[in-house]
Design an enzyme around this catalytic site. Structure first.
Site, PDB file in Angstrom:
ATOM      1  N   ARG A  94      -0.647 -13.009   4.582  1.00 47.41           N
ATOM      2  CA  ARG A  94       0.490 -12.530   5.110  1.00 47.41           C
ATOM      3  C   ARG A  94       1.822 -11.948   5.812  1.00 47.41           C
ATOM      4  NH1 ARG A  94       3.368 -10.505  -1.106  1.00 47.41           N
ATOM      5  NH2 ARG A  94       5.031 -11.608   0.081  1.00 47.41           N
ATOM      6  N   PRO A 107       0.603  -0.961   0.033  1.00 48.78           N
ATOM      7  CA  PRO A 107       0.286   0.140  -0.441  1.00 48.78           C
ATOM      8  C   PRO A 107       0.853   1.230  -0.110  1.00 48.78           C
ATOM      9  CG  PRO A 107      -0.481  -1.433   1.522  1.00 48.78           C
ATOM     10  CD  PRO A 107       0.475  -1.671   1.295  1.00 48.78           C
ATOM     11  N   GLU A 108       0.547   2.065  -0.377  1.00 47.92           N
ATOM     12  CA  GLU A 108       1.319   3.706  -1.012  1.00 47.92           C
ATOM     13  C   GLU A 108       0.591   4.662   0.025  1.00 47.92           C
ATOM     14  OE1 GLU A 108       3.468   4.709  -3.276  1.00 47.92           O
ATOM     15  OE2 GLU A 108       3.433   3.801  -4.941  1.00 47.92           O
ATOM     16  N   HIS A 160      -7.347 -15.197   8.236  1.00 55.90           N
ATOM     17  CA  HIS A 160      -6.327 -14.575   8.083  1.00 55.90           C
ATOM     18  C   HIS A 160      -7.137 -13.334   9.301  1.00 55.90           C
ATOM     19  CE1 HIS A 160      -4.221 -16.804   5.501  1.00 55.90           C
ATOM     20  NE2 HIS A 160      -4.748 -16.631   4.259  1.00 55.90           N
ATOM     21  N   LYS A 180      23.358  16.255  -3.552  1.00 54.93           N
ATOM     22  CA  LYS A 180      22.814  14.081  -4.195  1.00 54.93           C
ATOM     23  C   LYS A 180      23.358  13.749  -4.865  1.00 54.93           C
ATOM     24  CE  LYS A 180      19.637  11.824  -0.760  1.00 54.93           C
ATOM     25  NZ  LYS A 180      20.098  11.478  -0.366  1.00 54.93           N
TER      26      LYS A 180
END
Ligand SMILES: [Zn+2]
Length: 293
Positions: free
Chosen positions: A123, A2-3, A104, A166
């Site tokens: 998971r 998930p973002e 689950h 950077k």
């Protein structure tokens, strides 16, 4: 995985049933997720009221009357289900397949609002942790995180300072949680396309020699905020779709401009380029070599 926008839509979905509500009963059906659940997990939650449900990067933070903060993370495959007034909802927007298998269902919150909030995670890379609010700043999970991309503090000057000197690619810099928190592969690709910046460009070029933000940094910050806000809005509208029971995989992918669209035309108006896929630091990058410079 998930973002940030997914996690934010989950937060928006849980907020109405959790904020201001008390944990009447907590079921921890197995002792461990990614890590063992905290000692006295059930005892420390039961009877406490959630005074606020916030978010930092991809962590959901529930402030409790006890002074503890419940940190919740979806991991790779975690999701929440809400059973409220006889109707079941899976708040938030998930790119990954959501498990429907009750085996689950690892943690169940019986809230005083009447809602049943269930955490399902096949998971088990997700986790829950309890830390006192006063030590939250020292919490190792949160301590090293950069600014929130949707926060007011995150602007071109801050990004330019973080990227000054950077010698890594923009893709790598934006994926670095210390530069900006919570951006993942999908939204880094999307933001760079919107900003018409190449993922291969050196991060240092966001700053001028004197260290001031280059116009590119302005464009990029604007694109990051816009892409996240649009994704949250798109997910927010799905909150009403309470009957959705299958995984929503694919449903929102047509909103992506470049992500997972190798070989498709670039959506930038007037651009005749084709979306290309390359691998950077082990992850797929999707971009348009024509308009992203
Ligand atoms: Zn293009």
């Amino acid at each position: 995985m998930p973002e940030l926008p997914e996690v934010e839509t989950v937060r928006l979905g849980l907020q109405p049933v959790m904020e201001g509500a008390r944990f009447k009963k907590v079921e921890a059906r197995r002792p461990d997720l990614r890590w063992p659940l905290p000692k006295d997990f059930v005892k420390r939650l039961q009877g406490e009221t959630v005074t606020g449900l916030g978010r930092r990067a991809k962590y959901l933070l529930a402030d409790l009357t006890s002074g503890d903060v419940l940190i919740m993370h979806l991991g790779m495959s975690g999701s929440f289900r809400v059973l409220d007034n006889g109707s079941e909802a899976t708040p938030g927007r998930y790119h990954h397949e959501r498990s429907q298998q009750l085996a689950h269902d690892h943690v169940v919150f019986h809230m005083s609002s009447g809602a049943l909030v269930t955490f399902n995670d096949p998971r088990r890379f997700g986790f829950m942790k309890l830390v006192p609010r006063r030590t939250l700043d020292a919490e190792p999970l949160l301590r090293a995180l950069g600014p929130e991309p949707l926060g007011n503090a995150f602007d071109a000057a801050l990004l330019a300072t973080a990227c000054k000197g950077k010698k890594t690619s923009l893709k790598a810099a934006l994926s670095d949680q210390r530069v900006v928190a919570g951006l993942g592969n999908i939204y880094v690709c999307e933001a760079l396309n919107r900003a018409r910046l190449s993922p291969k460009r050196m991060a240092s070029t966001l700053a001028t020699k004197a260290g001031a933000p280059h116009e590119r940094a302005e464009r990029l910050v604007e694109a990051i905020k816009a892409v996240l806000n649009d994704a949250i809005k798109a997910g927010g509208s799905s909150l009403r779709d309470h009957r959705q029971t299958s995984g929503e995989l694919g449903l929102f992918q047509h909103h992506f401009r470049v992500y997972d669209r190798e070989g498709k035309p670039c959506p930038t108006p007037g651009c005749t380029g084709t979306v290309k896929r390359i691998v950077q630091t082990g992850r797929s990058t999707f971009f348009c070599p024509v308009c992203q410079k």
